[in-house]
Design a protein around this motif. Structure first.
Motif, PDB file in Angstrom:
ATOM      1  N   ASP A 215       0.806  -1.221   0.000  1.00 25.76           N
ATOM      2  CA  ASP A 215       0.000   0.000   0.000  1.00 25.76           C
ATOM      3  C   ASP A 215       0.839   1.271   0.000  1.00 25.76           C
ATOM      4  O   ASP A 215       0.328   2.352   0.268  1.00 25.76           O
ATOM      5  N   ALA A 216       2.133   1.136  -0.342  1.00 24.06           N
ATOM      6  CA  ALA A 216       2.916   2.337  -0.633  1.00 24.06           C
ATOM      7  C   ALA A 216       2.321   3.053  -1.838  1.00 24.06           C
ATOM      8  O   ALA A 216       2.416   4.271  -1.973  1.00 24.06           O
ATOM      9  N   ALA A 217       1.711   2.281  -2.735  1.00 26.38           N
ATOM     10  CA  ALA A 217       0.876   2.815  -3.819  1.00 26.38           C
ATOM     11  C   ALA A 217      -0.317   1.889  -3.925  1.00 26.38           C
ATOM     12  O   ALA A 217      -0.197   0.762  -4.394  1.00 26.38           O
ATOM     13  N   MET A 218      -1.475   2.339  -3.483  1.00 25.85           N
ATOM     14  CA  MET A 218      -2.656   1.484  -3.467  1.00 25.85           C
ATOM     15  C   MET A 218      -3.247   1.317  -4.858  1.00 25.85           C
ATOM     16  O   MET A 218      -3.816   0.273  -5.173  1.00 25.85           O
ATOM     17  N   PHE A 223       0.228   5.867  -7.875  1.00 28.72           N
ATOM     18  CA  PHE A 223       1.611   5.709  -8.322  1.00 28.72           C
ATOM     19  C   PHE A 223       1.970   6.742  -9.375  1.00 28.72           C
ATOM     20  O   PHE A 223       3.009   7.400  -9.294  1.00 28.72           O
ATOM     21  N   GLU A 224       1.133   6.877 -10.393  1.00 28.64           N
ATOM     22  CA  GLU A 224       1.461   7.733 -11.540  1.00 28.64           C
ATOM     23  C   GLU A 224       1.521   9.206 -11.153  1.00 28.64           C
ATOM     24  O   GLU A 224       2.402   9.944 -11.603  1.00 28.64           O
ATOM     25  N   THR A 225       0.567   9.664 -10.339  1.00 28.02           N
ATOM     26  CA  THR A 225       0.501  11.089  -9.992  1.00 28.02           C
ATOM     27  C   THR A 225       1.283  11.417  -8.736  1.00 28.02           C
ATOM     28  O   THR A 225       1.602  12.572  -8.489  1.00 28.02           O
ATOM     29  N   GLN A 226       1.585  10.395  -7.926  1.00 28.01           N
ATOM     30  CA  GLN A 226       2.212  10.559  -6.614  1.00 28.01           C
ATOM     31  C   GLN A 226       1.378  11.459  -5.694  1.00 28.01           C
ATOM     32  O   GLN A 226       1.899  12.097  -4.779  1.00 28.01           O
ATOM     33  N   MET A 240       5.534   8.758   3.304  1.00 30.52           N
ATOM     34  CA  MET A 240       4.984   8.038   2.166  1.00 30.52           C
ATOM     35  C   MET A 240       5.456   8.629   0.843  1.00 30.52           C
ATOM     36  O   MET A 240       5.765   7.898  -0.100  1.00 30.52           O
ATOM     37  N   ALA A 241       5.521   9.945   0.778  1.00 34.08           N
ATOM     38  CA  ALA A 241       5.980  10.605  -0.443  1.00 34.08           C
ATOM     39  C   ALA A 241       7.422  10.212  -0.759  1.00 34.08           C
ATOM     40  O   ALA A 241       7.775   9.962  -1.922  1.00 34.08           O
ATOM     41  N   ARG A 242       8.262  10.131   0.278  1.00 25.26           N
ATOM     42  CA  ARG A 242       9.654   9.728   0.058  1.00 25.26           C
ATOM     43  C   ARG A 242       9.739   8.279  -0.425  1.00 25.26           C
ATOM     44  O   ARG A 242      10.516   7.958  -1.329  1.00 25.26           O
ATOM     45  N   ILE A 247      10.416   4.282  -4.934  1.00 22.19           N
ATOM     46  CA  ILE A 247       9.916   3.238  -5.826  1.00 22.19           C
ATOM     47  C   ILE A 247      10.015   3.693  -7.274  1.00 22.19           C
ATOM     48  O   ILE A 247      10.433   2.939  -8.154  1.00 22.19           O
ATOM     49  N   HIS A 248       9.647   4.952  -7.545  1.00 22.71           N
ATOM     50  CA  HIS A 248       9.797   5.500  -8.895  1.00 22.71           C
ATOM     51  C   HIS A 248      11.252   5.423  -9.358  1.00 22.71           C
ATOM     52  O   HIS A 248      11.534   5.096 -10.516  1.00 22.71           O
TER      53      HIS A 248
END
Length: 269
Positions: A215-218, A223-226, A240-242, A247-248
């Protein structure tokens, strides 16, 4: 050797080409409310609509309400992956209702794997929709982020936490801010924020670079827009942003979000 004593690679060749990834269970999120004494379920077309957009439709204000008093519950099914290489690995074995009723063992069986052949079970974090199914894998090694089981005990209590992990053998922690090689081509990476010890799993083959984000990116949009969901705030949001940026930076070719279908970053929708 795997846990059954069989040599999966009798020629002793160890190559990234041998790492294979399957989705054992596809994700879905259902929402529900209590109307009188009846539970009413709500359905929308996409993962984002089921998550934050549903709350907007019901007039829920995260600045005023909490997720626990909004009368809009979650029934989430997370992405469950099967990884086969030097070791057989299940990532996010999921909820009680997908494991205890035999659905997860059946899903693995269709892919040619029995639960007693799984070497490692990775829980990207301790929430029940990702970790409760650990109990299905008797004796398998459990991999979690550093401190994650302690956090589980804080939110669920000792008895519920122990019930979730009761089937596991040994437990290995991924160090906070670090990573852990699980086998050739498979690495668990610390991506804290959603929970204090959240991790993601990077799988590298000769042709692909997969990442299971938990769930770092649900969702794909996240994921795409952060852009993170509206329940996160303050230091958690910053962390979470970091993690999402990290991951990106890994430049995955295929992303498996926690609660959305797999996609290729930047590909047309």
């Amino acid at each position: 050797m795997d846990r059954t004593g069989r040599d999966r690679f009798p020629d002793q060749t160890r190559s990234l080409r041998m790492v294979h990834v399957d989705v054992a269970i596809q994700p879905i999120v259902l929402r529900f409310s209590l109307i009188g004494n009846e539970i009413s379920y709500h359905f929308a077309a996409g993962a984002d609509s089921q998550l934050d957009e549903m709350e907007k439709r019901f007039g829920i204000d995260p600045k005023r309400d909490t997720v626990f008093d909004s009368n809009l519950g979650f029934l989430p099914v997370a992405t469950t992956l099967l990884i086969r290489g030097e070791k057989t690995i299940v990532v996010d074995p999921g909820n009680h209702h997908t494991s205890s009723y035999g659905i997860l063992p059946s899903a693995l069986h269709k892919l040619g794997v029995d639960t007693n052949e799984v070497d490692l079970v990775v829980a990207t974090h301790c929430h029940h929709d990702h970790m409760a199914g650990v109990s299905v894998f008797e004796g398998a090694e459990l991999v979690v982020g550093e401190g994650e089981l302690e956090f589980a005990r804080e939110i669920y209590g000792n008895s519920k936490t122990e019930a979730m992990i009761s089937g596991a053998g040994s437990t290995t922690e991924v160090p906070l801010g670090g990573s852990l090689q699980l086998c050739t081509g498979v690495r668990a990476i610390s991506t804290p924020g959603h929970t204090p010890g959240s991790i993601s799993v990077l799988i590298e083959t000769d042709v692909e670079r997969y990442i299971a984000t938990g769930d770092a990116a649900m969702t794909r949009r996240e994921f795409e827009t952060q852009e993170l969901g509206h329940w996160y705030a303050g230091a958690q949001r910053e962390q979470m942003a970091r993690s999402l940026q990290a991951i990106h930076d890994l430049k995955p070719t295929v992303v498996f979000p926690g609660h959305d279908r797999a996609f290729r970053p930047g590909a047309p929708i």
